[in-house]
Design an enzyme around this catalytic site. Structure first.
Site, PDB file in Angstrom:
ATOM      1  CG  HIS A  80      66.513 -36.291  56.537  1.00 17.28           C
ATOM      2  ND1 HIS A  80      66.370 -37.391  55.582  1.00 17.28           N
ATOM      3  CD2 HIS A  80      66.274 -36.401  57.702  1.00 17.28           C
ATOM      4  CE1 HIS A  80      66.059 -38.561  56.403  1.00 17.28           C
ATOM      5  NE2 HIS A  80      66.104 -37.927  57.576  1.00 17.28           N
ATOM      6  CB  SER A  88      84.919 -14.625  41.257  1.00 15.42           C
ATOM      7  OG  SER A  88      84.599 -14.646  39.867  1.00 15.42           O
ATOM      8  CE  LYS A  94      80.661 -16.699  44.367  1.00 18.25           C
ATOM      9  NZ  LYS A  94      80.961 -17.369  43.110  1.00 18.25           N
ATOM     10  CD  GLU A 135      84.326 -24.342  46.778  1.00 11.78           C
ATOM     11  OE1 GLU A 135      84.384 -24.669  45.597  1.00 11.78           O
ATOM     12  OE2 GLU A 135      84.419 -23.164  47.185  1.00 11.78           O
TER      13      GLU A 135
END
Ligand code: ARG
Length: 450
Positions: free
Chosen positions: A153, A274, A280, A287
């Site tokens: 979880h 970024s 970043k 992804e």
């Protein structure tokens, strides 16, 4: 090649609509191998002289070389790879080229080519998976003793090691290879000789053709052989689930490289910045692996939906099997390659992993087990430890610093020794459990097996 009964030319829009050469050109090595085997059987059956066969074989080999050298011009007016090659053959060697299609249809031809393509790609994907497994095993070895929390979880559950966590993915990939080999075994039969749907009045030696092409046997029903694309669906499913595995790994890594977890450094070479936020460092490879998996699953759905309404045998809809097939094969090979590179270069932040695993709460189950070993029924032990956990939270005292014997006499002083991650891992020696010795043994087993 089929214009005999037609008085008008095909509309150019229909040509554009119906062509498949823009993608099925990739079947050329298989189409040529199939044609040579077919021609050899024709010559053995006395349909071609030895000389004619040699002309055909030489012509086909030259066409293959030209395609490989990028010197072949594919024409969409000739629809597909089969007609492009046959028409060029006839252009090069004359009318004898027109004998090649005896006792054959594009329907059994495309079924054969697609099987051969899938078989070759299965072999390539299998190798790529093994390479990724080896990289995961090397990292599992490097971090075999690195303690981290295991999650259910997405809540910290019990301590494991990074090695154990990574080996979970090696298991998944092994099942993917098992599915690939099942798929390969089922698809490896030759449809050639099934003709358009009902075989042919001209009997060629199907078994000899199959053997030449490396098939294990021949299909047993001409109609099924023409209509069947189960093997494409099986391959697309297998690729999808492999993608799903890598997508889950990606999800783990995305969490791990967040500041909140901080368990991993991905190399600068495998992350992106970024354009706006200078600080970043984004895990785009992970992804995109997750994102491309959506495409893999979509390709499987694409094919299943295409097939579901088709009366047997061949329908032109089946031509639409190839774009999703090619796309899934290309995508999974790229996904495997880039993940292999990224995982080989990643570095685990062992201090962060250990810190996260050092919460004594992760040993609450072990405390209950210790009570069980002293004779307390598990349900009672669970309840007792639950109360201790509540006490720890309300009194803001770490679980291992509570005076447990005061909470309940069932606790003994010896139970304090439960609060050691090392002890907790050492005790987990059963097959499949994450003790460091086990993880090392599994690594050795994998290394010997791969
Ligand atoms: N390009 C076709 C395909 O990929 C080849 C088979 C064509 N057969 C036919 N009867 N039109 O399915």
């Amino acid at each position: 090649m089929w214009k005999g009964r037609f008085a008008k030319d095909t509309s150019s829009l229909v040509q554009q609509f119906g062509e498949s050469i823009s993608y099925d050109w990739r079947l050329f090595p298989h189409d040529i191998a199939g044609s040579i085997a077919h021609a050899r059987a024709q010559s053995k059956a006395g349909l071609l002289t030895q000389e004619e066969f040699e002309h055909i074989e030489k012509g086909l080999r030259e066409i293959e070389a030209d395609i490989l050298a990028g010197k072949f011009e594919f024409k969409s007016s000739l629809e597909d790879i089969h007609m492009n090659i046959e028409s060029e053959l006839t252009k090069r060697i004359g009318a004898v080229g027109g004998k090649l299609h005896t006792a054959r249809s594009r329907n059994d031809q495309v079924a054969t080519d697609t099987r051969l393509y899938c078989r070759a790609q299965i072999d390539e994907i299998t190798v790529a998976i093994t390479v990724l497994q080896k990289v995961l095993i090397d990292q599992a070895d490097r971090y075999a003793a690195t303690v981290m929390p295991g999650y259910t979880h997405l809540q910290r559950g019990q301590p494991v090691t990074v090695g154990h966590h990574l080996l979970a993915y090696v298991e998944m990939l092994q099942r993917d290879k098992g599915r690939l080999s099942d798929c390969r075994r089922r698809l490896n039969v030759s449809p050639l000789g099934s003709g358009a749907l009902a075989g042919s009045t001209i009997n060629l030696d199907r078994e000899a053709i199959a053997a030449e092409l490396g098939f294990d046997g021949v299909t047993r029903n001409s109609m099924d052989a023409i209509a069947d694309r189960d093997f494409v669906a099986e391959l697309l499913f297998t690729i999808s689930i492999c993608g799903v595995h890598l997508s889950r790994l990606s999800e783990d890594l995305i969490l791990w490289c967040s500041s909140e977890f901080g368990f991993v450094y991905l190399s600068d070479a495998h992350t992106t910045g970024s354009s706006l936020m200078p600080q970043k460092k984004n895990p785009d490879v992970c992804e995109l692996t997750r994102g491309k998996t959506g495409r893999l699953v979509g390709n499987l759905m694409n094919l299943l939906v295409t097939m579901k309404g088709l009366p047997i045998t061949y329908n032109r809809d089946l031509q639409e099997d190839k774009p999703p097939l090619f796309d899934s094969v290309d995508t999974i090979l790229l996904v495997l390659a880039v993940n292999t590179e990224m995982i080989a270069a990643m570095e685990i932040r062992e201090d962060k992993c250990l810190a996260a695993a050092s919460d004594p709460m992760l040993l609450a189950t072990d405390l209950a087990d210790a009570l069980v070993k002293s004779g307390v029924p598990f349900r009672t032990a669970h309840e007792l430890v639950g109360k201790a956990v509540a006490e720890s939270i309300s009194s803001k005292t770490p679980l291992d610093q509570l005076d447990l014997e005061k909470i309940d006499p069932a606790y003994t002083h010896a139970m304090k020794s439960v609060f050691s991650v090392d002890t907790a891992l050492k005790a987990r020696t059963n097959i499949g459990a994450p003790s460091i010795e086990n993880v090392k043994r599994e690594i050795a087993r994998w290394r010997a097996g791969l």
